[in-house]
Design a protein around this motif. Sequence first.
Motif, short mmCIF file in Angstrom:
data_model
loop_
_atom_site.label_atom_id
_atom_site.label_comp_id
_atom_site.label_asym_id
_atom_site.label_seq_id
_atom_site.Cartn_x
_atom_site.Cartn_y
_atom_site.Cartn_z
N HIS A 1 63.99 -20.91 26.91
CA HIS A 1 62.72 -20.66 27.59
C HIS A 1 62.94 -20.49 29.10
N ALA A 2 63.65 -21.42 29.71
CA ALA A 2 63.89 -21.35 31.15
C ALA A 2 64.72 -20.12 31.52
N ALA A 3 65.71 -19.78 30.71
CA ALA A 3 66.56 -18.62 31.00
C ALA A 3 65.77 -17.32 30.98
N SER A 4 64.71 -17.28 30.19
CA SER A 4 63.91 -16.05 30.11
C SER A 4 63.16 -15.79 31.41
N GLN A 5 63.05 -16.79 32.27
CA GLN A 5 62.34 -16.66 33.54
C GLN A 5 63.23 -17.06 34.72
N HIS A 6 64.53 -16.73 34.62
CA HIS A 6 65.45 -17.12 35.68
C HIS A 6 65.07 -16.52 37.03
N ALA A 7 64.45 -15.35 37.05
CA ALA A 7 64.04 -14.72 38.31
C ALA A 7 62.99 -15.57 39.04
N ALA A 8 62.22 -16.35 38.28
CA ALA A 8 61.21 -17.22 38.88
C ALA A 8 61.78 -18.61 39.17
N GLY A 9 63.09 -18.78 38.92
CA GLY A 9 63.72 -20.08 39.15
C GLY A 9 63.20 -21.16 38.23
N GLU A 10 62.82 -20.77 37.01
CA GLU A 10 62.20 -21.73 36.10
C GLU A 10 63.20 -22.77 35.61
N THR A 11 62.74 -24.02 35.57
CA THR A 11 63.49 -25.11 34.97
C THR A 11 62.57 -25.78 33.95
N ALA A 12 63.18 -26.47 32.99
CA ALA A 12 62.41 -27.16 31.96
C ALA A 12 63.09 -28.50 31.69
N ALA A 13 62.30 -29.56 31.62
CA ALA A 13 62.85 -30.89 31.38
C ALA A 13 61.95 -31.65 30.41
N THR A 14 62.59 -32.38 29.50
CA THR A 14 61.86 -33.26 28.59
C THR A 14 62.08 -34.70 29.02
N ARG A 15 61.22 -35.60 28.58
CA ARG A 15 61.35 -37.01 28.96
C ARG A 15 62.64 -37.63 28.44
N ASP A 16 63.04 -37.26 27.22
CA ASP A 16 64.22 -37.87 26.61
C ASP A 16 65.47 -37.02 26.73
N GLY A 17 65.38 -35.88 27.40
CA GLY A 17 66.55 -35.03 27.60
C GLY A 17 66.88 -34.10 26.45
N ARG A 18 66.17 -34.23 25.32
CA ARG A 18 66.41 -33.32 24.19
C ARG A 18 66.04 -31.91 24.61
N ARG A 19 66.77 -30.94 24.11
CA ARG A 19 66.55 -29.55 24.49
C ARG A 19 65.75 -28.80 23.43
N GLN A 20 65.64 -29.33 22.21
CA GLN A 20 64.91 -28.68 21.12
C GLN A 20 63.62 -29.46 20.89
N LEU A 21 62.48 -28.80 21.09
CA LEU A 21 61.19 -29.46 20.99
C LEU A 21 60.71 -29.56 19.55
N THR A 22 59.88 -30.56 19.30
CA THR A 22 59.24 -30.73 18.00
C THR A 22 57.84 -31.31 18.25
N LEU A 23 57.11 -31.56 17.18
CA LEU A 23 55.73 -32.04 17.28
C LEU A 23 55.63 -33.29 18.16
N GLY A 24 54.70 -33.26 19.11
CA GLY A 24 54.44 -34.39 19.99
C GLY A 24 55.27 -34.40 21.26
N ASP A 25 56.32 -33.61 21.33
CA ASP A 25 57.17 -33.58 22.52
C ASP A 25 56.42 -32.99 23.70
N GLU A 26 56.80 -33.46 24.89
CA GLU A 26 56.29 -32.91 26.14
C GLU A 26 57.44 -32.32 26.92
N VAL A 27 57.15 -31.22 27.60
CA VAL A 27 58.14 -30.56 28.44
C VAL A 27 57.47 -30.20 29.77
N THR A 28 58.20 -30.41 30.87
CA THR A 28 57.68 -30.07 32.20
C THR A 28 58.45 -28.87 32.72
N PHE A 29 57.70 -27.83 33.05
CA PHE A 29 58.26 -26.59 33.59
C PHE A 29 57.98 -26.54 35.08
#
Length: 165
Positions: free
Chosen positions: A28-56
Amino acid sequence: MPVTVQVISFVAAAPARVFDLKLDVDVHAASQHAAGETAATRDGRRQLTLGDEVTFQARHFGIRWRMTSRITAYQRPDEPADAVGSPRTSGRFVDEQVRGPFAMMRHEHLFEADGAGTRMTDRMSFAAPFGPLGAVVARLVLAPHLRRLLTRRAAHLDALVRAGG
């Protein structure tokens, strides 16, 4: 009043593969590298599932934005669809803003088998803050920007798949 943007695209991979790639925060972040996008989860997991939160975080319109979304619906394409156990040929997940710049944002991702690949539909509904002025900005500025962003992400995903990623 919410504005809805919809982008339909084709990705040359099975629905389950496309589903997994869309839930990978690094892709997801790589698709918007021109915008300098980063993505982080609370637990550091990179693959999201139900209930997960991610901060962009990304830069749009010259401003650094931060948004946190939660996965509120999750249905993998390869889970059994019936008692016989045959796999589904479609799936979906939904992410919704829990903190961020929008008054509200809901993004539904749909995946349907389509020949040798997947028909992917991104349907994003959002409302801007600031009442009537925000509504005008949402329609005239944000909707076209988000449509381009979703189109760019879909193209990135298809290119990644075609390159063997």
